[in-house]
Design a protein around this motif. Structure first.
Motif, PDB file in Angstrom:
ATOM      1  N   LEU A 109       0.779  -1.025  -0.086  1.00 38.53           N
ATOM      2  CA  LEU A 109      -0.044  -0.025  -0.153  1.00 38.53           C
ATOM      3  C   LEU A 109       1.019   1.233   0.063  1.00 38.53           C
ATOM      4  O   LEU A 109       1.760   1.510   1.026  1.00 38.53           O
ATOM      5  N   LEU A 110       0.701   2.133  -1.032  1.00 44.09           N
ATOM      6  CA  LEU A 110       1.361   3.309  -1.192  1.00 44.09           C
ATOM      7  C   LEU A 110       0.651   4.541  -0.814  1.00 44.09           C
ATOM      8  O   LEU A 110      -0.243   4.628  -1.548  1.00 44.09           O
ATOM      9  N   LEU A 111       1.164   5.179   0.183  1.00 46.89           N
ATOM     10  CA  LEU A 111       0.302   6.460   0.634  1.00 46.89           C
ATOM     11  C   LEU A 111       1.075   7.699   0.202  1.00 46.89           C
ATOM     12  O   LEU A 111       2.145   7.918   0.174  1.00 46.89           O
ATOM     13  N   GLY A 112       0.076   8.673  -0.185  1.00 47.07           N
ATOM     14  CA  GLY A 112       0.953  10.193  -0.665  1.00 47.07           C
ATOM     15  C   GLY A 112      -0.098  10.958  -1.325  1.00 47.07           C
ATOM     16  O   GLY A 112      -1.407  10.737  -1.207  1.00 47.07           O
ATOM     17  N   ASP A 172      -5.712  13.351  -5.209  1.00 41.79           N
ATOM     18  CA  ASP A 172      -6.208  12.959  -3.768  1.00 41.79           C
ATOM     19  C   ASP A 172      -5.012  13.394  -2.741  1.00 41.79           C
ATOM     20  O   ASP A 172      -3.780  13.021  -3.074  1.00 41.79           O
ATOM     21  N   SER A 173      -5.225  14.476  -2.142  1.00 43.05           N
ATOM     22  CA  SER A 173      -3.917  14.923  -1.274  1.00 43.05           C
ATOM     23  C   SER A 173      -3.547  14.060  -0.276  1.00 43.05           C
ATOM     24  O   SER A 173      -2.380  14.057   0.303  1.00 43.05           O
ATOM     25  N   ALA A 174      -4.301  13.236   0.073  1.00 46.28           N
ATOM     26  CA  ALA A 174      -4.118  11.902   0.887  1.00 46.28           C
ATOM     27  C   ALA A 174      -4.797  10.850   0.521  1.00 46.28           C
ATOM     28  O   ALA A 174      -5.767  10.154   0.752  1.00 46.28           O
ATOM     29  N   GLY A 175      -4.068  10.213  -0.583  1.00 53.19           N
ATOM     30  CA  GLY A 175      -4.553   9.221  -1.415  1.00 53.19           C
ATOM     31  C   GLY A 175      -3.495   7.800  -1.111  1.00 53.19           C
ATOM     32  O   GLY A 175      -2.623   8.053  -0.273  1.00 53.19           O
ATOM     33  N   GLY A 176      -4.218   6.648  -1.768  1.00 51.85           N
ATOM     34  CA  GLY A 176      -3.276   5.491  -1.728  1.00 51.85           C
ATOM     35  C   GLY A 176      -3.510   4.810  -3.024  1.00 51.85           C
ATOM     36  O   GLY A 176      -4.724   4.811  -3.653  1.00 51.85           O
ATOM     37  N   VAL A 177      -2.585   3.849  -3.002  1.00 51.90           N
ATOM     38  CA  VAL A 177      -2.475   2.970  -4.255  1.00 51.90           C
ATOM     39  C   VAL A 177      -2.142   1.421  -3.671  1.00 51.90           C
ATOM     40  O   VAL A 177      -1.340   1.155  -2.796  1.00 51.90           O
ATOM     41  N   LEU A 178      -3.331   0.469  -3.738  1.00 50.38           N
ATOM     42  CA  LEU A 178      -2.894  -0.848  -3.593  1.00 50.38           C
ATOM     43  C   LEU A 178      -2.603  -1.715  -4.532  1.00 50.38           C
ATOM     44  O   LEU A 178      -3.080  -1.646  -5.732  1.00 50.38           O
ATOM     45  N   ASN A 222      -8.764   7.057  -0.776  1.00 55.68           N
ATOM     46  CA  ASN A 222      -8.526   7.527   0.637  1.00 55.68           C
ATOM     47  C   ASN A 222      -7.720   6.863   1.381  1.00 55.68           C
ATOM     48  O   ASN A 222      -7.670   5.595   1.421  1.00 55.68           O
ATOM     49  N   ALA A 223      -6.487   7.688   1.769  1.00 61.73           N
ATOM     50  CA  ALA A 223      -5.340   6.494   2.390  1.00 61.73           C
ATOM     51  C   ALA A 223      -6.105   5.822   3.687  1.00 61.73           C
ATOM     52  O   ALA A 223      -5.435   4.843   3.950  1.00 61.73           O
ATOM     53  N   ALA A 224      -6.540   6.461   4.441  1.00 63.10           N
ATOM     54  CA  ALA A 224      -7.183   6.104   5.787  1.00 63.10           C
ATOM     55  C   ALA A 224      -7.985   5.083   5.441  1.00 63.10           C
ATOM     56  O   ALA A 224      -7.912   3.975   6.196  1.00 63.10           O
ATOM     57  N   HIS A 225      -8.678   4.893   4.472  1.00 62.15           N
ATOM     58  CA  HIS A 225      -9.807   3.938   4.246  1.00 62.15           C
ATOM     59  C   HIS A 225      -9.047   2.804   3.742  1.00 62.15           C
ATOM     60  O   HIS A 225      -9.357   1.586   3.988  1.00 62.15           O
ATOM     61  N   LEU A 226      -8.200   3.001   2.666  1.00 63.10           N
ATOM     62  CA  LEU A 226      -7.345   1.800   2.378  1.00 63.10           C
ATOM     63  C   LEU A 226      -6.462   1.015   3.445  1.00 63.10           C
ATOM     64  O   LEU A 226      -6.384   0.033   3.260  1.00 63.10           O
ATOM     65  N   ARG A 227      -6.106   2.085   4.400  1.00 63.30           N
ATOM     66  CA  ARG A 227      -5.384   1.483   5.375  1.00 63.30           C
ATOM     67  C   ARG A 227      -6.062   0.622   6.140  1.00 63.30           C
ATOM     68  O   ARG A 227      -6.000  -0.678   6.753  1.00 63.30           O
TER      69      ARG A 227
END
Ligand code: GUN
Ligand code: ZN
Length: 430
Positions: free
Chosen positions: A5-8, A29-35, A46-51
């Protein structure tokens, strides 16, 4: 393979920002993520949701760095890596003085291996995850590049550069040999791992009509291949083509007459096009490739980005190393911006980033597979530090929004801006 999971700050696209309002095409997305799972992107958001949803994933938090699809260089010449930045010549003299003597060295397989590996290392260090390259007349030069790409699991598009006239003896094949060598290489490499064979007549001046016909026949027999060449780069070149092909309606017609115009055609440069050429390229769905650092370095002219985009042409972006003066797609975007300014259009950073990723992927008929930060794409990803040098950082620190923060890196960035590169879900070592 473990989930990553990459966040940024994440930047992707849902459409073409050159058409309509660029803002409609952007996913930021300023607080995004890629799984990433098994080498592909399986979720973005969204980073928090993906986490929360993926407690088992290995997390890399890139903070406020920008996570983008990896850059796709849609036209370059890896054999010219060693002679990039050679002084003082325009196209035909530049080919004869610098390029052909260097390309002749690729008969030596060890030299080809060395330059192929060096080129891919340099490209990856600059955030380029796919490149599309001309090789040389030597079949070993093609093997060298595909082997080097395979060792890195990189999607590379390449082919033997065919020439049977107007080139030195040691760089000429024949119509038959061009066909036979290209066919053998195509059968060996096309679709093997991430390799894509591209049928490659260098340009009309260095191929007889017989050779163009032979390669047109090969393309018709292997329609899943791309075909790459050069088109209308410099005015003296165009005048020469007119002399060599007196029956052709225009430069594009020298390809069209010989079965070398089609949707999977990639036409490099395409600066001085006539109306018929633009209409035909659009009609068949072919792609043109903008090579802005080369166009200024070799003195070729100013590509009409907006005019050709409005004519519904598919447009890729490329370094054209070593006619191009940089391996960096950031520098290439900057040059595209500068040429746009000289033609009266300020390309938006969203449009520039799109060209370097999605645009080039579309030119390669690989949309959704590479150059795309979205579910289903191969996880070829470039992470950009938006404050990579003191000069960039002091400008970015007063940015009003993400585009104001990205643009200084586009204009002033280089390999120092590339924080990390992921290829098919594997982080590359620095
Ligand atoms: N036209 C034909 N060959 C070449 C080449 O190697 N580089 C560029 N820029 N244009 C070409
Ligand atoms: Zn080229």
């Amino acid at each position: 393979m473990k989930k990553q999971l990459l966040l940024g700050q994440t930047l992707g696209f849902s459409g073409n920002p050159l058409l309509g309002d660029w803002a409609d095409a952007v996913n930021f997305d300023s607080a995004g993520g890629v799984l990433i799972e098994d080498g592909r992107i399986t979720a973005t958001g969204n980073a928090a949701h993906l986490r929360a949803d993926n407690p088992d994933a290995a997390v890399t938090d890139y903070g406020d760095a920008l996570i983008s699809a990896g850059f796709v260089d849609a036209h370059m010449h890896y054999p010219q890596t060693g002679m990039i930045a050679s002084w003082g010549k325009q196209l035909i003299d530049w080919l004869n003085t610098y390029t052909f003597p260097e390309e002749a060295r690729f008969g030596d397989r060890a030299y080809a291996d060395d330059v192929a590996n060096r080129t891919l290392d340099i490209a990856v260090a600059h955030g380029t995850t796919t490149l599309t390259s001309f090789c040389t007349i030597h079949p070993g030069s093609v093997d060298a590049l595909f082997e080097a790409a395979d060792a890195r699991n990189m999607a590379v598009f390449a082919g033997k550069t065919c020439m049977d006239r107007n080139a030195p003896d040691n760089l000429r094949d024949s119509a038959q040999l061009a066909y036979d060598d290209s066919k053998a290489l195509l059968e060996k490499w096309h679709g093997k791992g991430r390799a894509n064979y591209v049928i490659t007549p260098r340009f009309s001046p260095t191929s007889t009509p017989e050779q163009l016909t032979a390669l047109g026949t090969l393309w018709a027999e292997h329609p899943s291949c791309l075909m790459q060449t050069h088109l209308s780069e410099q005015l003296p070149e165009i005048a020469w083509v007119k002399e060599l092909f007196p029956d052709a309606r225009d430069y594009l017609d020298t390809y069209e007459m010989h079965g070398l115009l089609g949707a999977r055609g990639l036409y490099g440069h395409a600066i001085h096009l006539e109306e018929r050429e633009i209409a035909r390229l659009a009609e068949v769905g072919a792609a043109v490739v903008h090579c802005p650092t080369s166009n200024t370095f070799i003195g070729s002219g100013l590509f009409d980005m907006m005019g050709l985009a409005k004519a519904a042409l598919t447009i890729g972006l490329a370094t054209d190393t070593g006619g191009g003066s940089s391996f960096s797609m950031l520098r290439t975007m900057a040059a595209a911006y500068e040429i746009g300014q000289l033609r009266g259009t300020a390309l938006h950073p969203a449009q520039l980033m799109w060209l370097a990723t999605e645009g080039s992927a579309a030119a390669l008929k690989m949309s959704g597979e590479i150059g795309h930060l979205g579910v289903g794409a191969v996880a070829d990803i470039t992470v950009l530090d938006l404050q990579s040098t003191p000069a960039i950082a002091q400008r970015a620190s007063r940015a009003l929004d993400i585009w104001d923060a990205v643009f200084p890196t586009i204009m002033m960035g280089d390999d120092r801006a590339v924080r990390d590169v992921w290829i098919a879900g594997e982080k590359q070592s620095a």
